[in-house]
Design an enzyme around this catalytic site. Structure first.
Site, PDB file in Angstrom:
ATOM      1  N   LYS A   1       0.682  -1.113   0.066  1.00 42.59           N
ATOM      2  CA  LYS A   1      -0.149   0.120   0.252  1.00 42.59           C
ATOM      3  C   LYS A   1       0.950   1.238  -0.103  1.00 42.59           C
ATOM      4  CE  LYS A   1      -3.613  -2.441   2.290  1.00 42.59           C
ATOM      5  NZ  LYS A   1      -4.334  -3.026   3.702  1.00 42.59           N
TER       6      LYS A   1
ATOM      7  N   GLN B   1      -4.083  -1.558   9.961  1.00 34.94           N
ATOM      8  CA  GLN B   1      -3.930  -2.929   9.270  1.00 34.94           C
ATOM      9  C   GLN B   1      -4.709  -3.892  10.233  1.00 34.94           C
ATOM     10  OE1 GLN B   1      -2.978  -3.612   6.017  1.00 34.94           O
ATOM     11  NE2 GLN B   1      -3.781  -5.796   6.395  1.00 34.94           N
TER      12      GLN B   1
ATOM     13  N   ASP C   1     -11.003   2.935   4.742  1.00 40.30           N
ATOM     14  CA  ASP C   1     -11.364   1.547   4.480  1.00 40.30           C
ATOM     15  C   ASP C   1     -13.050   1.571   4.472  1.00 40.30           C
ATOM     16  OD1 ASP C   1      -9.228  -0.359   4.406  1.00 40.30           O
ATOM     17  OD2 ASP C   1      -8.763  -0.373   6.732  1.00 40.30           O
TER      18      ASP C   1
END
Length: 294
Positions: A49, A93, A116
């Site tokens: 990412k 994460q 997200d």
């Protein structure tokens, strides 16, 4: 074959233009990733990412916390990132350690920086059809279908899996009155009877159960479009000792399907592309700069 890498690269190229537009207004989109784990797979995902951010001009800021530290430490770090005007997106994460409550952490992130799309406020907006930051994998799947010319309006879509990350938001996106939605959606799971009967009657099958090669060609009809979200490690007789397979048994499914995503190289690249998309969109909303999002 649905090439997720190619479609994701096209989106990233267009996002570069958006980043340049923001730069003309003195804004550099910033994404903060937070890792509280020593899991090698999680470290790999975060690195991917961050590299993707660098490729299109997003400023990546990575924060690593000792997995043994307290939940309060993680929550404090998130709060500091919420207050930092140069950080427009925050991604913690997952998974986090057992002593940290995942839902509490998700709720600590500013909804406007929740790239997200998992904050309860963003989930609620998704259900009502007013979402600003869509969950990356489901949104990426929508874009894969559109780029492949798959019309969802009026079609029967079967989603295998009901997770909060893929299955549930995917269902909500596809039923919306939207040019990427208007589908009739059936969500299947571990308690579903006669799964093969459901998948054989589908125009589109989205496999997101986390079970290696759960679906094979015998469970599909001709002209079915197959989107395989699964990434599973299984034992293999090679130097690595394992190989990656999806939730779909690829060889037999490819013989039946009219279109299918590979693993890897299908949904995964699109998930990262839509994370970048959400970061750019979040920056444009927070700084009130219009950009022509792809």
């Amino acid at each position: 074959m649905i090439d997720g890498n190619e479609i994701a690269d096209r989106i990233k190229t267009e996002l570069e233009v958006c980043v340049e537009t923001l730069g003309d207004h003195g804004v550099t989109p910033g994404l903060a990733t937070v890792l509280m784990s020593d899991d090698s797979a999680s470290e790999t995902y975060v690195n991917m990412k961050q590299r993707a951010c660098e490729e299109i001009g997003i400023e990546g800021r990575h924060h690593e916390l000792d997995p043994e530290t307290s939940s309060d430490t993680l929550e404090g770090r998130i709060e500091a990132l919420n207050e930092n005007p140069d950080v427009h997106g925050i991604l913690v994460q997952m998974p986090v350690p057992d002593h940290v409550d995942e839902q509490t952490i998700l709720e600590r992130i500013d909804p406007m920086k929740d790239v997200d799309g998992f904050h309860p406020e963003n989930v609620g907006k998704l259900v009502t059809g007013d979402s600003q930051l869509k969950p990356c994998t489901p949104h990426g799947i929508q874009r894969l279908l559109a780029a492949t010319g798959v019309e969802t309006a009026g079609k029967d879509v079967v989603i295998v899996g009901r997770s909060n990350i893929v299955g549930k938001p995917m269902m909500n996106l596809l039923v919306q009155k939207d040019n990427l939605g208007n589908a009739t959606v059936t969500t299947c799971h571990s308690r579903t009877n006669n799964l093969a009967e459901k998948t054989r009657n589908a125009d589109v099958v989205i496999a997101a159960a986390g079970v290696p090669e759960l679906i094979d060609g015998s469970m599909l009809s001709e002209d079915t479009v197959v989107i395989d979200v699964g990434v599973n490690r299984v034992d293999a007789d090679d130097d690595k000792g394992y190989e990656l397979v999806g939730d779909v048994e690829f060889e037999s499914a490819a013989e039946q399907a009219s279109a299918i995503t590979p693993v890897p190289g299908g949904v995964g690249p699109m998930t990262i592309a839509m994370l970048l998309y959400n970061t750019v969109k979040a920056a444009s909303l927070q700084k009130n700069v219009d950009v022509d999002l792809p």
